[in-house]
Motif scaffolding. Structure first.
Motif, PDB file in Angstrom:
ATOM      1  N   PRO A 143       0.815  -1.230   0.000  1.00 40.53           N
ATOM      2  CA  PRO A 143       0.000   0.000   0.000  1.00 40.53           C
ATOM      3  C   PRO A 143       0.848   1.279   0.000  1.00 40.53           C
ATOM      4  O   PRO A 143       0.460   2.283  -0.593  1.00 40.53           O
ATOM      5  N   LEU A 194       3.551   1.764  -1.566  1.00 41.94           N
ATOM      6  CA  LEU A 194       4.102   2.012  -2.903  1.00 41.94           C
ATOM      7  C   LEU A 194       3.161   2.846  -3.766  1.00 41.94           C
ATOM      8  O   LEU A 194       3.569   3.370  -4.800  1.00 41.94           O
ATOM      9  N   ASP A 195       1.897   2.943  -3.343  1.00 37.91           N
ATOM     10  CA  ASP A 195       0.931   3.760  -4.081  1.00 37.91           C
ATOM     11  C   ASP A 195       0.815   5.173  -3.529  1.00 37.91           C
ATOM     12  O   ASP A 195       0.037   5.980  -4.040  1.00 37.91           O
ATOM     13  N   GLU A 196       1.580   5.471  -2.463  1.00 41.77           N
ATOM     14  CA  GLU A 196       1.552   6.817  -1.880  1.00 41.77           C
ATOM     15  C   GLU A 196       2.192   7.811  -2.846  1.00 41.77           C
ATOM     16  O   GLU A 196       3.018   7.433  -3.682  1.00 41.77           O
ATOM     17  N   LYS A 197       1.833   9.076  -2.698  1.00 41.73           N
ATOM     18  CA  LYS A 197       2.410  10.122  -3.546  1.00 41.73           C
ATOM     19  C   LYS A 197       3.919  10.234  -3.290  1.00 41.73           C
ATOM     20  O   LYS A 197       4.715  10.335  -4.215  1.00 41.73           O
ATOM     21  N   ILE A 219       6.845   8.092  -1.693  1.00 40.72           N
ATOM     22  CA  ILE A 219       7.176   6.743  -1.217  1.00 40.72           C
ATOM     23  C   ILE A 219       8.407   6.837  -0.312  1.00 40.72           C
ATOM     24  O   ILE A 219       9.398   7.479  -0.681  1.00 40.72           O
ATOM     25  N   ASP A 273       5.035  -9.659 -10.216  1.00 40.17           N
ATOM     26  CA  ASP A 273       4.925  -8.506  -9.317  1.00 40.17           C
ATOM     27  C   ASP A 273       6.259  -7.763  -9.236  1.00 40.17           C
ATOM     28  O   ASP A 273       6.297  -6.527  -9.192  1.00 40.17           O
ATOM     29  N   THR A 314       7.207  -3.781  -9.890  1.00 42.67           N
ATOM     30  CA  THR A 314       7.932  -2.959  -8.913  1.00 42.67           C
ATOM     31  C   THR A 314       9.226  -2.422  -9.512  1.00 42.67           C
ATOM     32  O   THR A 314       9.603  -1.271  -9.266  1.00 42.67           O
ATOM     33  N   LYS A 330       8.453   0.531 -11.512  1.00 40.94           N
ATOM     34  CA  LYS A 330       8.246   1.688 -10.629  1.00 40.94           C
ATOM     35  C   LYS A 330       9.602   2.267 -10.198  1.00 40.94           C
ATOM     36  O   LYS A 330       9.779   3.484 -10.152  1.00 40.94           O
TER      37      LYS A 330
END
Length: 196
Positions: free
Chosen positions: A84, A86-89, A91, A111, A115, A118
């Motif tokens: 969760p 990793l979806d923050e504005k 990181i 997965d 990542t 990202k």
């Protein structure tokens, strides 16, 4: 605590407990770090979980839990807490590669590819490293795939990700040769030969 002087930290802990007796929430981070450094992992996890419930200390609490779960051989639990974030504005620093390492450790190849992308997007890995690592991940994913058609598609993706990968090129040429497409296979190997 950072230097490992538990005796001095214990004295400081008593002082803090007295000074913040009316608001113990304020020293939760110190207490959790103290328990972690002292080896009282179950209580440290409990305190980090408490911190995770408070919006002001949530990220610190989650990062503490992730660290302890990883150190104590529970990467699945750590990874579930990681995702969760990793979806923050913004990181937390180092978290993307921590998640990547755990996905590789747990053999969550597809997965791990996401990542890695990202990490590349956030300029954590260089373009060359990204291509090389992505090809390696896809080849690992192919090795663990039982469907031969899908395996071939994944190997082709690995080659597309990094044409310099000897393993990807040779395996793709092998698939082409097996289908009777020898010219195609030869072209891949010639290209590889020129590059390497």
């Amino acid at each position: 605590l950072a230097s490992g002087d538990i005796a001095a930290a214990r004295k400081l802990k008593k002082q803090l407990e007295r000074k913040f007796s009316s608001d113990p929430e304020k020293i939760l981070a110190f207490e959790a770090a103290f328990d972690e450094a002292s080896g009282n992992i179950p209580h440290a996890l409990l305190l980090y979980a408490q911190m995770a419930q408070n919006p002001e200390t949530a990220q610190l609490g989650i990062l503490g839990q992730i660290r302890l779960y990883r150190q104590n051989g529970q990467p699945e639990l750590a990874l579930n807490l990681c995702l969760p974030l990793l979806d923050e504005k913004i990181i937390p620093q180092g978290l993307i590669m921590q998640a990547f390492d755990m996905q590789v450790e747990l053999q969550h190849w597809s997965d791990a590819v996401v990542t890695l992308e990202k990490a590349y997007k956030h300029e954590i890995v260089s373009k060359d490293d990204y291509k090389e690592i992505k090809a390696c991940l896809l080849l690992e994913q192919a090795d663990n795939e039982s469907d031969d058609k899908l395996k071939e598609i994944i190997v082709k993706s690995a080659y597309d990700a990094n044409e310099d990968s000897v393993e990807a090129a040779v395996r793709l040429a092998g698939y082409d040769a097996a289908k009777g497409e020898e010219r195609k296979a030869r072209a891949i190997l010639k290209k590889l030969w020129r590059k390497t």
